[in-house]
Design a protein around this motif. Structure first.
Motif, short mmCIF file in Angstrom:
data_model
loop_
_atom_site.label_atom_id
_atom_site.label_comp_id
_atom_site.label_asym_id
_atom_site.label_seq_id
_atom_site.Cartn_x
_atom_site.Cartn_y
_atom_site.Cartn_z
N ALA A 162 0.81 -1.22 0.00
CA ALA A 162 0.00 0.00 0.00
C ALA A 162 0.84 1.27 0.00
O ALA A 162 0.31 2.37 0.17
CB ALA A 162 -0.93 -0.01 1.21
N ALA A 163 2.13 1.16 -0.24
CA ALA A 163 3.05 2.31 -0.15
C ALA A 163 2.60 3.49 -1.00
O ALA A 163 2.80 4.64 -0.62
CB ALA A 163 4.46 1.88 -0.54
N ALA A 164 1.96 3.23 -2.13
CA ALA A 164 1.57 4.33 -3.02
C ALA A 164 0.52 5.25 -2.40
O ALA A 164 0.42 6.41 -2.78
CB ALA A 164 1.04 3.76 -4.34
N VAL A 165 -0.27 4.75 -1.44
CA VAL A 165 -1.32 5.57 -0.84
C VAL A 165 -1.08 5.91 0.62
O VAL A 165 -1.81 6.71 1.20
CB VAL A 165 -2.73 4.93 -1.01
N LEU A 166 -0.07 5.30 1.24
CA LEU A 166 0.21 5.57 2.65
C LEU A 166 0.85 6.94 2.80
O LEU A 166 1.81 7.27 2.11
CB LEU A 166 1.13 4.51 3.25
N ARG A 167 0.33 7.74 3.73
CA ARG A 167 0.89 9.06 4.01
C ARG A 167 1.33 9.18 5.46
O ARG A 167 1.80 10.21 5.89
CB ARG A 167 -0.13 10.16 3.70
N GLY A 168 1.18 8.12 6.22
CA GLY A 168 1.61 8.10 7.62
C GLY A 168 0.88 7.02 8.37
O GLY A 168 0.02 6.34 7.81
N GLY A 169 1.24 6.89 9.62
CA GLY A 169 0.57 5.92 10.47
C GLY A 169 1.50 5.46 11.56
O GLY A 169 2.73 5.59 11.44
N GLU A 170 0.92 4.96 12.62
CA GLU A 170 1.69 4.49 13.76
C GLU A 170 0.91 3.42 14.49
O GLU A 170 -0.32 3.42 14.50
CB GLU A 170 1.99 5.63 14.74
N ALA A 171 1.64 2.53 15.15
CA ALA A 171 1.04 1.58 16.09
C ALA A 171 1.09 2.21 17.47
O ALA A 171 1.92 3.07 17.75
CB ALA A 171 1.84 0.28 16.08
N LEU A 172 0.18 1.79 18.33
CA LEU A 172 0.12 2.30 19.68
C LEU A 172 0.43 1.19 20.68
O LEU A 172 0.10 0.03 20.47
CB LEU A 172 -1.27 2.87 19.98
N TYR A 173 1.07 1.56 21.80
CA TYR A 173 1.28 0.61 22.88
C TYR A 173 -0.06 0.24 23.50
O TYR A 173 -1.06 0.95 23.31
CB TYR A 173 2.21 1.21 23.94
N PRO A 174 -0.13 -0.87 24.27
CA PRO A 174 -1.40 -1.30 24.87
C PRO A 174 -2.04 -0.21 25.74
O PRO A 174 -1.38 0.71 26.22
CB PRO A 174 -0.99 -2.51 25.72
N THR A 175 -3.35 -0.37 25.95
CA THR A 175 -4.11 0.63 26.70
C THR A 175 -3.62 0.80 28.14
O THR A 175 -3.85 1.85 28.73
CB THR A 175 -5.61 0.31 26.72
N ALA A 176 -2.94 -0.19 28.70
CA ALA A 176 -2.41 -0.04 30.06
C ALA A 176 -1.42 1.12 30.15
O ALA A 176 -1.21 1.68 31.23
CB ALA A 176 -1.75 -1.34 30.52
N SER A 177 -0.84 1.52 29.02
CA SER A 177 0.11 2.63 29.02
C SER A 177 -0.58 3.99 28.84
O SER A 177 0.07 5.03 28.88
CB SER A 177 1.15 2.43 27.91
N ALA A 178 -1.88 3.98 28.66
CA ALA A 178 -2.62 5.21 28.38
C ALA A 178 -2.82 6.06 29.63
O ALA A 178 -2.86 5.55 30.75
CB ALA A 178 -3.99 4.88 27.79
N THR A 179 -2.98 7.34 29.42
CA THR A 179 -3.42 8.28 30.45
C THR A 179 -4.60 9.04 29.87
O THR A 179 -4.50 9.62 28.79
CB THR A 179 -2.29 9.28 30.82
#
Length: 116
Positions: A34-51
């Motif tokens: 999908a490189a031709a249409v990707l403009r960014g993105g990220e994975a997130l750590y598990p919700t236990a790390s959330a505030t």
């Protein structure tokens, strides 16, 4: 060309752990395809790390933080991609190839384009 957020909801895991290496290879394959249409993105750590942040009393009120996610759910927000596609149909077709769509869900939402 319009942009779309592909918001990924899946099991609450830590994708950096070795037991998820196979799944991460699927994402590497997706990223290449999908490189031709990707403009960014990220994975997130598990919700236990959330505030979670709230401001009581509206603007200027007291800031209250809580460790952990806003709500307990089976599937959680685990990441996102920013796609630039010709239209919603193309964005949906790309989202269907994101590995999380196979056993979770991918929400596709148009991005508001503000004037510079």
């Amino acid at each position: 060309m319009p942009r779309y957020a592909a918001i990924i909801y899946a099991a609450d895991i830590d994708p950096t752990l070795p037991e998820y290496a196979g799944m991460m290879r699927d994402y590497d394959d997706f990223n290449a395809a999908a490189a031709a249409v990707l403009r960014g993105g990220e994975a997130l750590y598990p919700t236990a790390s959330a505030t979670t942040v709230r401001v009581t009393g509206g603007k200027g009120g007291d800031v209250v933080t809580t460790d952990g996610p806003y709500a307990e759910t089976k599937e959680v927000l685990t990441g996102f991609y920013l796609l630039e596609c010709a239209d919603l149909d193309e964005a949906v077709a790309v989202a269907a190839t994101i590995p999380a769509a196979w056993n979770g869900a991918v929400e596709v939402r148009p991005v508001v384009e503000f004037e510079a």
